[in-house]
Scaffold this motif. Structure first.
Motif, PDB file in Angstrom:
ATOM      1  N   GLY A  60       1.424   7.489  -6.341  1.00  0.00           N
ATOM      2  CA  GLY A  60       0.196   8.182  -6.706  1.00  0.00           C
ATOM      3  C   GLY A  60      -0.846   7.270  -7.312  1.00  0.00           C
ATOM      4  N   PRO A  86      -3.885   4.040  -6.831  1.00  0.00           N
ATOM      5  CA  PRO A  86      -4.864   3.580  -5.842  1.00  0.00           C
ATOM      6  C   PRO A  86      -4.288   2.475  -4.963  1.00  0.00           C
ATOM      7  CG  PRO A  86      -5.851   3.725  -8.026  1.00  0.00           C
ATOM      8  CD  PRO A  86      -4.380   3.892  -8.211  1.00  0.00           C
ATOM      9  N   ALA A  87      -4.463   2.627  -3.653  1.00  0.00           N
ATOM     10  CA  ALA A  87      -3.935   1.629  -2.718  1.00  0.00           C
ATOM     11  C   ALA A  87      -5.086   0.863  -2.083  1.00  0.00           C
ATOM     12  CB  ALA A  87      -3.074   2.303  -1.659  1.00  0.00           C
ATOM     13  N   ASN A  88      -6.004   0.378  -2.920  1.00  0.00           N
ATOM     14  CA  ASN A  88      -7.152  -0.359  -2.401  1.00  0.00           C
ATOM     15  C   ASN A  88      -6.832  -1.852  -2.295  1.00  0.00           C
ATOM     16  OD1 ASN A  88      -7.570  -1.489  -5.064  1.00  0.00           O
ATOM     17  ND2 ASN A  88      -8.481   0.476  -5.643  1.00  0.00           N
ATOM     18  N   LEU A 132       2.265   1.853  -3.473  1.00  0.00           N
ATOM     19  CA  LEU A 132       1.225   2.371  -4.368  1.00  0.00           C
ATOM     20  C   LEU A 132       0.950   3.851  -4.090  1.00  0.00           C
ATOM     21  CD1 LEU A 132      -1.210  -0.667  -4.234  1.00  0.00           C
ATOM     22  CD2 LEU A 132      -0.119   0.201  -6.310  1.00  0.00           C
ATOM     23  N   GLN A 133       0.821   4.191  -2.831  1.00  0.00           N
ATOM     24  CA  GLN A 133       0.559   5.583  -2.458  1.00  0.00           C
ATOM     25  C   GLN A 133       1.700   6.493  -2.883  1.00  0.00           C
ATOM     26  OE1 GLN A 133      -0.014   4.970   1.710  1.00  0.00           O
ATOM     27  NE2 GLN A 133      -2.162   4.330   1.503  1.00  0.00           N
ATOM     28  N   ARG A 176       3.823  -0.607  -9.062  1.00  0.00           N
ATOM     29  CA  ARG A 176       3.900   0.739  -9.630  1.00  0.00           C
ATOM     30  C   ARG A 176       3.759   0.729 -11.152  1.00  0.00           C
ATOM     31  NH1 ARG A 176       6.845   4.350  -6.276  1.00  0.00           N
ATOM     32  NH2 ARG A 176       7.877   5.213  -8.108  1.00  0.00           N
ATOM     33  N   ALA A 217       0.831  -1.208   0.000  1.00  0.00           N
ATOM     34  CA  ALA A 217       0.000   0.000   0.000  1.00  0.00           C
ATOM     35  C   ALA A 217       0.863   1.255   0.000  1.00  0.00           C
ATOM     36  CB  ALA A 217      -0.931  -0.005   1.215  1.00  0.00           C
ATOM     37  N   PHE A 218       1.920   1.233   0.784  1.00  0.00           N
ATOM     38  CA  PHE A 218       2.821   2.391   0.839  1.00  0.00           C
ATOM     39  C   PHE A 218       3.445   2.653  -0.527  1.00  0.00           C
ATOM     40  CE2 PHE A 218       6.958   4.350   1.370  1.00  0.00           C
ATOM     41  CZ  PHE A 218       6.675   5.420   2.205  1.00  0.00           C
TER      42      PHE A 218
END
Length: 244
Positions: A105, A107-109, A101-102, A149, A98-99
């Protein structure tokens, strides 16, 4: 970053271009006058003896260091990389992805996180603390973070150097599956057997110079440079003044 490294000016079909790129640390010439282009296609494997400049070349390509002379241009801004020993965040496996992905930029779903972990076979460990994974599992998680990514190019610096044969195969399988999906792999290795298994093309360095570039079959069956011939025969070709 200096103007010598940019995401500009590479031809559309070219992912990465180096023009007379050199790197100097103090009085030491680590890389000298490297010129090459890398386009879409199969994995490119960097080979050479210890001290040949493989890691330094990867750092130039990734934009982690700027060339002391010459130019490096990347046509696509999204690059990812995995080092020999990856740092795990002090959080769960899923939270590590998640980190990543965030930070990109993206989506970190749950769907994206699950897809990234499934790609490397770690879905069942999603809630385990990342630092409690085995060394091989941590490298697979590092690959999940990098691949989440959606990179155009994935740089790998000897990612299996400390792994056992089973974990090495698991990483190699992920590398080849990623390449089949269109990710450009640029990877360094000291393992000739691994290079034979993975390479579409080989870049061979010695003494901080790119001394040979060839299709993998040609390189392993009929290397042209004396340095590559000696290396494949088991002789060491080390320039003590040059460090990777």
């Amino acid at each position: 970053m200096q103007d010598r490294w940019s995401y500009k000016d590479a031809a559309p079909q070219t992912l990465l271009r180096l023009y007379n790129a050199s790197l100097r640390y103090g009085a030491v010439d680590v890389l000298q006058d490297v010129s090459l282009e890398i386009s879409a296609g199969g994995p490119v494997i960097l080979m050479g003896p210890n001290g040949s400049g493989k890691t330094s070349l990867l750092k130039l390509m990734m934009g982690l260091v700027a060339p002391s002379a010459g130019e490096v241009h990347c046509a696509r801004s999204r690059v990812s990389f995995v080092f020999q020993k990856s740092v795990m965040l002090r959080r769960s496996v899923a939270a590590n992805v998640a980190f990543a992905l965030q930070a990109a930029g993206l989506p970190a779903n749950d769907k994206e996180i699950h897809a990234a972990l499934a790609q490397v076979g770690l879905s069942y460990l999603a809630q385990r603390p990342a630092r409690r994974l085995s060394g091989g599992e941590q490298q697979r998680l590092a690959l999940a973070r990098a691949l989440s990514r959606n990179p155009a190019i994935l740089f790998l610096d000897e990612p299996t150097a400390s792994l056992d044969p089973a974990q090495t195969k698991a990483v190699e399988d992920i590398v080849m599956a990623s390449a089949a999906l269109g990710v450009k792999i640029v990877m360094s290795t000291h393992d000739i057997g691994q290079a034979r298994r993975l390479a579409s093309e080989v870049l061979f360095l010695a003494g901080g110079r790119l001394v040979e570039r060839a299709a993998a079959e040609s390189f392993f069956n009929l290397p042209e440079s004396p340095e590559a011939q000696r290396f494949l025969a088991g002789d060491l070709v080390i320039s003590p003044e040059v460090k990777s």
